[in-house]
Design a protein around this motif. Structure first.
Motif, mmCIF file in Angstrom:
data_model
loop_
_atom_site.group_PDB
_atom_site.id
_atom_site.type_symbol
_atom_site.label_atom_id
_atom_site.label_comp_id
_atom_site.label_asym_id
_atom_site.label_seq_id
_atom_site.Cartn_x
_atom_site.Cartn_y
_atom_site.Cartn_z
ATOM 1 N N GLU A 151 41.660 50.527 36.752
ATOM 2 C CA GLU A 151 42.200 49.225 36.366
ATOM 3 C C GLU A 151 41.087 48.212 36.127
ATOM 4 O O GLU A 151 41.140 47.418 35.191
ATOM 5 C CB GLU A 151 43.158 48.723 37.457
ATOM 6 C CG GLU A 151 44.470 49.475 37.539
ATOM 7 C CD GLU A 151 45.408 49.111 36.397
ATOM 8 O OE1 GLU A 151 45.340 47.976 35.900
ATOM 9 O OE2 GLU A 151 46.206 49.967 35.991
ATOM 10 N N ASP A 160 39.752 46.281 32.468
ATOM 11 C CA ASP A 160 39.458 44.851 32.308
ATOM 12 C C ASP A 160 37.996 44.603 31.955
ATOM 13 O O ASP A 160 37.552 43.458 31.911
ATOM 14 C CB ASP A 160 39.793 44.097 33.596
ATOM 15 C CG ASP A 160 41.294 43.936 33.797
ATOM 16 O OD1 ASP A 160 42.049 44.182 32.839
ATOM 17 O OD2 ASP A 160 41.706 43.556 34.910
ATOM 18 N N LYS A 165 44.001 41.315 30.654
ATOM 19 C CA LYS A 165 45.361 41.756 30.385
ATOM 20 C C LYS A 165 46.196 40.643 29.745
ATOM 21 O O LYS A 165 47.272 40.891 29.201
ATOM 22 C CB LYS A 165 46.028 42.212 31.687
ATOM 23 C CG LYS A 165 45.422 43.462 32.301
ATOM 24 C CD LYS A 165 45.707 44.695 31.465
ATOM 25 C CE LYS A 165 45.241 45.958 32.176
ATOM 26 N NZ LYS A 165 45.512 47.175 31.387
#
Length: 565
Positions: free
Chosen positions: A297, A301, A384
């Motif tokens: 994750e 990013d 995001k």
């Protein structure tokens, strides 16, 4: 066996996986340009740097061996130690991966005690030292945990090694970040070798300069003979020499920042539900419930951190290098907060207070860029919530091309660009189906970051700016100080809920976010006015003119009595 860290499947814009630090030099480009052709055309000499290192530590320079990074020193020692019948390398795990790799290269094998956290297992390690031991190796602060050994523990290990007829190698690659540096307590020991480097605290990882402190001149000569005659380039040697002579003050500033960021990072990781280990390096190792998912994750990013899939003791652990600027910390914090469902605004407030504390202690944030940039600065910011492409020229003609999806924000950024005489291209694709908050905030953060990068070490600028701007009945005043210390005081007195598609509360938030990553003291006051459109536009125009004034070029000195901004 080779050094093979995990590969990322995404573009990494913030690499926090290699324990790199900010370069102590504020003008590396100028330093490199001043070297001349002799540094390229002639073979290098290590004598001057070797002498300076010896003088700085207080030992005979003949005991100093300059190497191609600290790890190359370990390689040479392994090569020498593993030539006889002794094949055991007594050490601890987890630790620096190259110890095992170099040992295997020369027929050695690790005999290691586990040390992930807590007190160092002194008795267990010394019990392994015997007539089969070729070398004892300890790393302090340890990589990847950040744990340290005490001076007494190192001396006890050295004593056991001496009784067994072998030597102790202490890897001090991260020792500058620790609370205590035991180098002076150990240099008189005749069975101890110390590895140091310019790669970490000095921020010269790309130059590959390390050194080894040998017990005596004879041992140093033997270690020198284990490599070719010119292992380090002349350019690298000279830049390291200049850092040692002229940048001790900036080194201390950088170290203070790392220690502050280390505490911020550890606190944030605890809020995320992770278990950070106490660290005295420029990194924090933390245990997560599902480290692989967090690693993926973060990478999505653009944030790269280190995982250790081949180390059983480090399952679900991630090592995160301490950010070296407010911009880096905010990018990491925003990603961690998103992943764990935390309020990112709280982290920004905590950072602001911490930066003010640093400033009160006369330890401002270091910068990675050398001087005020006169060439375009490009910046991409991917989250995001938004995707931003930005190109900035501080000293332009006021040209702009703005696309944010928020009409009034486009209008204000166009006015800001025109009246500040900067050139700005900014395109943002944001989650406007949610609201305008993320788009406005991230545009401000990206613009502040780009100006911050372009400012470099902030030499050669006026620094302060003050301007009034009217728009019909409205009058605004901006006072700005490009101090390196973020503090926003924003009082626009807007009364409507929105101006066009832009919520008035997020107009105020834009100015605050800009001050954070621009690292400036920013006071914007609307002194009078009846129309909110006029109030806001007057505020942006006064900011533009104050910013233009603060960027006025001067003689080139850093405009601060402290000598840094």
């Amino acid at each position: 066996m080779s050094y093979d860290p995990p590969k990322f499947q995404h573009t990494i814009t913030l690499p926090l996986n290699r324990n790199e630090a900010a370069c102590v030099m504020d003008d590396p480009g100028q330093q490199l340009a001043s070297l001349g052709t002799d540094f390229i055309a002639r073979y290098p000499s290590q004598q001057e740097l070797q002498s300076l290192i010896g003088q700085s530590i207080g030992i005979d320079p003949a005991r100093v061996v300059v190497t191609a990074g600290g790890d190359e020193a370990i390689d040479r020692i392994m090569r020498i130690a593993l030539t006889g019948d002794r094949k055991s390398i007594v050490t601890h795990v987890p630790s620096f991966e190259m110890v095992e790799i170099y040992a295997a290269n020369y027929g050695g094998k690790l005999d290691a005690v586990p040390w992930l956290s807590g007190d160092f297992p002194l008795d267990a390690l010394t019990a392994k030292i015997d007539s089969t031991t070729a070398l004892v190796v300890v790393t302090s602060p340890n990589n990847p945990t950040g744990s340290v050994l005490s001076v007494d523990q190192i001396l006890a290990i050295a004593s056991s090694a001496k009784l067994a007829g072998c030597q102790l190698l202490v890897d001090f690659a991260y020792v500058e970040f620790a609370d205590i540096n035991p180098t002076l307590d150990l240099i008189s020991q005749d069975h101890v070798m110390l590895v140091r480097t310019f790669s970490k605290a000095w921020g010269l990882a790309g130059l590959r300069v390390g050194y080894l402190l040998a017990p005596n001149a004879a041992a140093a000569n033997l270690i020198r003979q284990a490599a070719g005659p010119f292992p380090v380039s002349a350019v690298s040697l000279e830049i390291a020499r200049r850092c040692l002579v002229g940048y001790q003050g900036q080194l201390q500033t950088n170290l203070a920042l790392v220690k502050t960021m280390r505490k911020l990072l550890a606190d944030l990781l605890e809020l995320c539900g992770a278990q950070p280990l106490p660290s005295q390096g420029n990194f924090v190792l933390a245990k997560f419930v599902d480290a692989k998912t967090i690693w993926q994750e973060l990478a999505a990013d653009g944030v790269g951190v280190r995982k250790f899939p081949g180390a059983p003791s480090l399952i679900n652990h991630l090592r995160i290098t301490c950010p070296v600027s407010a911009t880096e910390y905010l990018q990491l914090a925003q990603s961690l907060c998103r992943i764990h469902g935390l309020d990112f605004e709280v982290q920004k407030d905590a950072l602001s207070q911490t930066l003010l504390t640093i400033a009160d202690g006369n330890a401002p944030l270091p910068l990675n860029a050398p001087t005020v940039s006169v060439t375009p600065t490009q910046l991409n910011r991917q989250t995001k919530e938004t995707s931003i492409e930005l190109e900035l020229n501080l000293y332009g003609t006021g040209k702009s091309a703005i696309e944010t999806g928020i009409g009034f924000l486009d209008h204000m950024l166009t006015a800001l660009t025109f009246h500040s005489r900067m050139d700005l291209k900014l395109k943002c694709v944001g989650d406007l189906h949610v609201d305008d908050h993320h788009t406005a905030e991230d545009c401000a953060l990206a613009l502040g970051s780009a100006i911050d990068v372009a400012l470099g070490n902030r030499s050669g600028i006026q620094r302060f700016g003050c301007a009034f701007a009217p728009l019909d009945e409205a009058l605004a005043r901006t006072v700005i100080d490009l101090s390196g210390r973020p503090w926003p005081e924003i009082h626009l007195h807007l009364e409507r809920e929105r101006i066009g598609q832009w919520a008035c509360e997020n107009i105020v938030h834009f100015f605050r976010s800009l001050a954070m990553t621009l690292r400036c003291s920013l006071h914007v006051d609307v002194l009078r006015g009846e129309n909110d459109h006029h109030r806001a536009e007057a505020a942006f125009k006064s900011l533009a003119m104050a910013l233009r004034q603060s960027l006025t070029k001067t003689s080139g000195a850093i405009p601060s009595t402290k000598g840094v901004l």
